[in-house]
Design an enzyme around this catalytic site. Structure first.
Site, PDB file in Angstrom:
ATOM      1  N   HIS A 102       0.874  -1.112   0.092  1.00  0.00           N
ATOM      2  CA  HIS A 102      -0.052   0.100   0.086  1.00  0.00           C
ATOM      3  C   HIS A 102       0.890   1.192   0.106  1.00  0.00           C
ATOM      4  O   HIS A 102       1.980   1.040   0.442  1.00  0.00           O
ATOM      5  CB  HIS A 102      -0.998   0.115   1.189  1.00  0.00           C
ATOM      6  CG  HIS A 102      -1.592  -1.273   1.634  1.00  0.00           C
ATOM      7  ND1 HIS A 102      -2.660  -1.700   0.595  1.00  0.00           N
ATOM      8  CD2 HIS A 102      -1.734  -2.051   2.382  1.00  0.00           C
ATOM      9  CE1 HIS A 102      -3.340  -2.602   0.806  1.00  0.00           C
ATOM     10  NE2 HIS A 102      -2.503  -3.109   2.088  1.00  0.00           N
ATOM     11  N   HIS A 177       3.162  -7.342   1.460  1.00  0.00           N
ATOM     12  CA  HIS A 177       2.589  -8.452   2.383  1.00  0.00           C
ATOM     13  C   HIS A 177       1.528  -9.457   1.690  1.00  0.00           C
ATOM     14  O   HIS A 177       0.869  -9.054   0.610  1.00  0.00           O
ATOM     15  CB  HIS A 177       1.945  -7.953   3.675  1.00  0.00           C
ATOM     16  CG  HIS A 177       0.782  -6.666   3.346  1.00  0.00           C
ATOM     17  ND1 HIS A 177       1.054  -5.523   2.555  1.00  0.00           N
ATOM     18  CD2 HIS A 177      -0.570  -6.847   3.099  1.00  0.00           C
ATOM     19  CE1 HIS A 177      -0.062  -5.032   2.500  1.00  0.00           C
ATOM     20  NE2 HIS A 177      -0.944  -5.603   2.642  1.00  0.00           N
ATOM     21  N   ARG A 197      -1.029  -4.686  -6.422  1.00  0.00           N
ATOM     22  CA  ARG A 197      -0.909  -5.991  -6.527  1.00  0.00           C
ATOM     23  C   ARG A 197       0.574  -6.255  -7.292  1.00  0.00           C
ATOM     24  O   ARG A 197       0.743  -5.775  -8.347  1.00  0.00           O
ATOM     25  CB  ARG A 197      -1.997  -6.685  -7.253  1.00  0.00           C
ATOM     26  CG  ARG A 197      -2.065  -8.104  -6.957  1.00  0.00           C
ATOM     27  CD  ARG A 197      -3.308  -8.753  -7.713  1.00  0.00           C
ATOM     28  NE  ARG A 197      -4.736  -8.627  -6.958  1.00  0.00           N
ATOM     29  CZ  ARG A 197      -5.465  -8.074  -7.649  1.00  0.00           C
ATOM     30  NH1 ARG A 197      -5.656  -7.696  -9.076  1.00  0.00           N
ATOM     31  NH2 ARG A 197      -6.688  -7.833  -7.057  1.00  0.00           N
TER      32      ARG A 197
END
Ligand code: ZN
Length: 319
Positions: A102, A177, A197
């Site tokens: 993110h 993650h 992604r």
């Protein structure tokens, strides 16, 4: 400052999301009515436009959390923010989730139409024996990062770490993650839905791979990654009837509660979000049970919880 409005507990109606990697435990273990057997996410406390929870009952029944944030700011301590700042989710991963990262607030504001960035943390609700998940990576500098990603050296790149039920993990923006199949978590995060992604194990949805966001990922991934020791907190199970602090960062403060018969404290935050993970009991005389999510408003005052319950609480960090 205490009045009847501020004494009302705001129970949420969660919003459910279907995902290719999702399962059915939100029904079988949590008792929620879910849309399908591939339901991956329960947005339990959310005012995000992609899933805005409605208030379950009482004075504000049927109003959405975003509406309440706009119309009744005093319930939330008149916090200076144009949107409800946090989002609480339960995630049921039947399959591995894609490897993701993110952005922070600065990058998201600039590149994602003024969205917030995403800092998140996970309380592990359930995990299979010998479970692992991906947190961080093994690239030592930016060149190696680019090489590993562009040449698909995923085994070299991804850092898999062992975890177990009850662990707690902080995920700063820029941290690679992924949750693996079989893991169930409660996530506390900034109110944002921006995910890049990096890798999706080559899986296909309706015959096509899901979109990857390699350029943006390379922009935001932190190199080198934060150490494993700095990412995982082993939560003490023996602390009873106290607000056991798990993390305090720029965006949120999160606590674990292990209620054994009787716990009391004063709600002195702008608002306090609570989720019941296990057990049942009462809060100020009202019944609560596993799967309930609610907010104690500003000025709520004295809180009395009775029963045997495992709970997670959170609020925004003000300082
Ligand atoms: Zn994430």
């Amino acid at each position: 400052m205490s009045n009847s409005k501020n004494q009302e507990i705001l129970f949420m109606n969660p919003v459910f999301k279907q995902n290719i990697w999702g399962g059915n435990r939100l029904a079988t273990e949590w008792g929620y009515e879910i849309p399908s057997d591939t339901t991956g996410e329960c947005w339990a406390v959310s005012a995000h436009q992609n899933g805005d929870c409605a208030i379950k009952d009482g004075t504000y029944a049927g109003k959405t959390l975003s509406q309440l944030w706009r119309e009744e700011p005093e319930l939330f301590g008149n916090v200076n923010s144009d949107r409800f700042p946090l989002l609480i989710k339960i995630i049921d991963a039947r399959e591995d989730l894609s490897i993701q990262v993110h952005p922070d607030d600065v990058y998201a504001a600039k590149n994602e139409n003024g969205s917030m960035g995403k800092t998140e943390c996970w309380y592990i609700l359930d995990a299979p024996e010998n479970a692992t998940l991906v947190i961080g990576h093994n690239a030592k500098d930016k060149n190696e990062l680019i090489d590993m990603i562009q040449n698909g050296r995923w085994t070299d790149f991804l850092r898999e770490v062992p975890i177990k039920k009850g662990d707690f993990i902080q995920i700063d923006p820029g941290t690679v993650h992924a949750i693996k199949g079989g893991i169930e978590i409660l996530e506390t995060q900034q109110n944002s839905d921006i995910t890049y992604r990096v890798y999706d194990y080559g899986r296909l949805t309706d015959g096509k791979p899901r979109e990857l966001h390699i350029d943006k990922s390379l922009d935001v991934i932190t190199v080198p990654a934060k150490s494993v020791e700095d990412s995982i907190i082993h939560v003490r199970e023996d602390v009873k009837n106290q607000l056991n602090s798990l993390i305090s960062c720029q965006y949120y403060h999160v606590w674990k509660l292990n209620v054994d018969d009787n716990m009391q404290f004063a709600q002195e935050h702008p608002f306090l979000i609570m989720s019941v993970l296990e057990g049942d009991g009462t809060i100020n005389g009202q019944k609560i049970q596993k799967g309930d999510h609610f907010i104690l408003p500003n000025g709520f005052g004295q809180v009395q919880i009775q029963g045997k319950l495992q709970m997670i609480a959170s609020t925004i960090a003000i300082e």
